[in-house]
Design a protein around this motif. Structure first.
Motif, PDB file in Angstrom:
ATOM      1  N   HIS A 139       0.835  -1.198   0.000  1.00  0.00           N
ATOM      2  CA  HIS A 139       0.000   0.000   0.000  1.00  0.00           C
ATOM      3  C   HIS A 139       0.874   1.253   0.000  1.00  0.00           C
ATOM      4  O   HIS A 139       1.891   1.320  -0.664  1.00  0.00           O
ATOM      5  N   THR A 140       0.488   2.240   0.786  1.00  0.00           N
ATOM      6  CA  THR A 140       1.294   3.472   0.862  1.00  0.00           C
ATOM      7  C   THR A 140       1.980   3.577   2.214  1.00  0.00           C
ATOM      8  O   THR A 140       2.449   4.647   2.599  1.00  0.00           O
ATOM      9  N   SER A 141       2.022   2.472   2.919  1.00  0.00           N
ATOM     10  CA  SER A 141       2.644   2.478   4.241  1.00  0.00           C
ATOM     11  C   SER A 141       4.122   2.819   4.134  1.00  0.00           C
ATOM     12  O   SER A 141       4.788   2.492   3.163  1.00  0.00           O
ATOM     13  N   ALA A 142       4.621   3.489   5.154  1.00  0.00           N
ATOM     14  CA  ALA A 142       6.044   3.816   5.184  1.00  0.00           C
ATOM     15  C   ALA A 142       6.876   2.580   5.493  1.00  0.00           C
ATOM     16  O   ALA A 142       8.066   2.538   5.203  1.00  0.00           O
ATOM     17  N   GLY A 143       6.230   1.573   6.101  1.00  0.00           N
ATOM     18  CA  GLY A 143       6.948   0.357   6.462  1.00  0.00           C
ATOM     19  C   GLY A 143       7.063  -0.619   5.306  1.00  0.00           C
ATOM     20  O   GLY A 143       6.365  -0.509   4.299  1.00  0.00           O
ATOM     21  N   ARG A 144       7.983  -1.562   5.465  1.00  0.00           N
ATOM     22  CA  ARG A 144       8.180  -2.573   4.426  1.00  0.00           C
ATOM     23  C   ARG A 144       8.078  -3.969   5.025  1.00  0.00           C
ATOM     24  O   ARG A 144       8.255  -4.165   6.238  1.00  0.00           O
ATOM     25  N   ILE A 145       7.809  -4.946   4.161  1.00  0.00           N
ATOM     26  CA  ILE A 145       7.725  -6.345   4.590  1.00  0.00           C
ATOM     27  C   ILE A 145       8.627  -7.189   3.688  1.00  0.00           C
ATOM     28  O   ILE A 145       8.926  -6.795   2.551  1.00  0.00           O
ATOM     29  N   PRO A 146       9.086  -8.335   4.181  1.00  0.00           N
ATOM     30  CA  PRO A 146       9.975  -9.173   3.367  1.00  0.00           C
ATOM     31  C   PRO A 146       9.241  -9.806   2.184  1.00  0.00           C
ATOM     32  O   PRO A 146       8.053 -10.107   2.260  1.00  0.00           O
ATOM     33  N   THR A 147       9.956 -10.004   1.109  1.00  0.00           N
ATOM     34  CA  THR A 147       9.446 -10.783  -0.023  1.00  0.00           C
ATOM     35  C   THR A 147       9.896 -12.236   0.153  1.00  0.00           C
ATOM     36  O   THR A 147      10.636 -12.567   1.084  1.00  0.00           O
ATOM     37  N   GLU A 148       9.466 -13.077  -0.752  1.00  0.00           N
ATOM     38  CA  GLU A 148       9.905 -14.473  -0.732  1.00  0.00           C
ATOM     39  C   GLU A 148      11.438 -14.551  -0.800  1.00  0.00           C
ATOM     40  O   GLU A 148      12.069 -15.348  -0.101  1.00  0.00           O
ATOM     41  N   LYS A 149      12.026 -13.684  -1.639  1.00  0.00           N
ATOM     42  CA  LYS A 149      13.483 -13.648  -1.763  1.00  0.00           C
ATOM     43  C   LYS A 149      14.124 -13.227  -0.445  1.00  0.00           C
ATOM     44  O   LYS A 149      15.173 -13.754  -0.048  1.00  0.00           O
ATOM     45  N   GLY A 150      13.488 -12.291   0.263  1.00  0.00           N
ATOM     46  CA  GLY A 150      14.003 -11.845   1.552  1.00  0.00           C
ATOM     47  C   GLY A 150      13.967 -12.949   2.593  1.00  0.00           C
ATOM     48  O   GLY A 150      14.928 -13.140   3.354  1.00  0.00           O
ATOM     49  N   TYR A 151      12.864 -13.697   2.623  1.00  0.00           N
ATOM     50  CA  TYR A 151      12.764 -14.817   3.559  1.00  0.00           C
ATOM     51  C   TYR A 151      13.815 -15.885   3.240  1.00  0.00           C
ATOM     52  O   TYR A 151      14.417 -16.465   4.141  1.00  0.00           O
ATOM     53  N   ARG A 152      14.024 -16.135   1.949  1.00  0.00           N
ATOM     54  CA  ARG A 152      14.991 -17.171   1.548  1.00  0.00           C
ATOM     55  C   ARG A 152      16.392 -16.780   2.016  1.00  0.00           C
ATOM     56  O   ARG A 152      17.131 -17.627   2.538  1.00  0.00           O
ATOM     57  N   TYR A 153      16.766 -15.522   1.839  1.00  0.00           N
ATOM     58  CA  TYR A 153      18.074 -15.082   2.304  1.00  0.00           C
ATOM     59  C   TYR A 153      18.181 -15.269   3.809  1.00  0.00           C
ATOM     60  O   TYR A 153      19.191 -15.754   4.323  1.00  0.00           O
ATOM     61  N   PHE A 154      17.137 -14.878   4.523  1.00  0.00           N
ATOM     62  CA  PHE A 154      17.128 -14.983   5.985  1.00  0.00           C
ATOM     63  C   PHE A 154      17.287 -16.441   6.423  1.00  0.00           C
ATOM     64  O   PHE A 154      18.113 -16.751   7.288  1.00  0.00           O
TER      65      PHE A 154
END
Length: 365
Positions: free
Chosen positions: A59-74
């Motif tokens: 949306h237009t939130s200032a916050g961000r959430i992980p993508t699938e790629k982000g979870y995989r790296y983690f």
């Protein structure tokens, strides 16, 4: 801006999102994690991580959430999984050691794993095709039929009725049964079928040809019968209380497709990492209903007595290279607590491995 610091920011965002399930802002990362840089610097790092596909901004939130790629790296950077706590280990041993049979143990294991993770737990019973023969007993049940009772190393017991044109004498039957147990003990069911058929090339077993062929057929049918792997599932109602039912409909549909689930988790359990678990995130499951879910799986199986000493988790570890006879796993949203889930799946898998190795409920202190 260093790549290593940027990835520390990514890890922080993933950890915070897993904990809060709310989009994560740069100020929250600066406040919750001692990264030694300003909120503005972290904001720049998060923007770069978004450009690289590790984060997304809903949306237009200032916050961000992980993508699938982000979870995989983690997940890939969880180099070592911390052992479960002493209290959890005692709880697992106490809860599972009260079981009275293999089936009861697997059912309890599913319930326990669901309770620890708050997700859907799936435990498969050992496949007969991967079991080895421990003992066979053949007894007359009528004037023209024998009953073969087959016991495998995984504790499975199967019965097969063998029709006979001419019933063998009691002493012949006993001698034949003793020989089959001697040459087939520890063999897979497919190997036992071949060995039993080969017995009739020996003149002394020619009179037992019909029995040998019937028993070999029974072994072969058991080896081919993948339906003997049953799935024990728990935790679906718990997951339903956490998220809107509309969001979970595809997941529940996927859980209904047990054959698909069995193939997916069985394949994953044979490709575990150095931690003894395998993780598939979203599209990596190649299952439409699991596009917004993650699957954590481990295999459990037979172990040598020498290798079966309890480890830090209090359970025996399956040796590297040995083939699992079945799997245990957890299915939940992509924002699951991966470290906790991976540790719990591994601990339950090791308990089940020890259970099979010790022919019954494990009592590790």
């Amino acid at each position: 801006m260093t790549q290593s610091r940027r990835m520390l920011v990514l890890r922080a965002v993933v950890e915070d999102y897993i904990r809060s399930q709310e989009p994560v802002g740069s100020s929250a990362v600066a406040h919750n994690h001692d990264l030694g840089v300003s909120s503005a610097t972290i904001r720049n790092d998060m923007a770069a991580l978004e450009d690289e596909g590790y984060l997304t901004q809903p949306h237009t939130s200032a916050g961000r959430i992980p993508t699938e790629k982000g979870y995989r790296y983690f997940v890939d950077r969880l180099a070592t999984i911390a052992p479960i706590s002493e209290a959890q280990r005692r709880g697992i041993n106490s809860f599972l050691s009260g079981s009275v049979s293999l089936e009861d143990t697997l059912h309890r294991a599913a319930r326990l794993l669901a309770q620890i993770t708050g997700q859907v737990a799936v435990v498969a019973s050992p496949s007969l095709s991967k079991s080895t023969l421990r003992h066979v007993e053949i007894v007359p049940v009528s004037m023209s039929a024998l009953l073969a009772v087959v016991i495998t190393d995984t504790g499975r017991v199967a019965q097969h009725l063998l029709s006979m044109g001419v019933m063998p004498r009691t002493d012949e039957l006993s001698r034949f049964c003793t020989r089959v147990n001697a040459v087939c003990d520890g063999q897979t069911l497919a190997q036992a079928a071949r060995i039993t058929r080969d017995m009739i090339t020996d003149p002394q077993w020619q009179p037992m040809r019909q029995l040998a062929e019937s028993l070999a057929g029974a072994f072969a049918s058991m080896a081919d019968d993948e339906r003997t792997s049953e799935l024990y599932m728990a935790g679906t109602s718990r997951l339903a209380h956490q998220r809107p039912l509309a969001d979970l409909a595809p997941l529940f549909d996927a859980l209904e497709e047990q054959v698909v689930l069995m193939k997916l988790m069985s394949a994953l359990s044979e490709e575990v990492d150095e931690n003894g678990v395998s993780v598939a995130i979203g599209s990596e499951t190649h299952t439409p209903g699991l596009l917004h879910a993650s699957v954590v799986t481990s295999g459990y199986g037979r172990i040598d007595t020498a290798a079966g000493e309890p480890d830090a988790d209090g359970t025996a570890e399956r040796p590297e290279g040995s083939e699992p006879v079945a799997f245990v796993g957890s299915i939940g949203p992509t924002h699951m607590d991966y470290a906790t889930t991976m540790a719990a799946v591994r601990a339950v898998a090791r308990y089940l491995t020890a259970f099979l190795a010790h022919d019954g409920p494990a009592t590790h202190s």
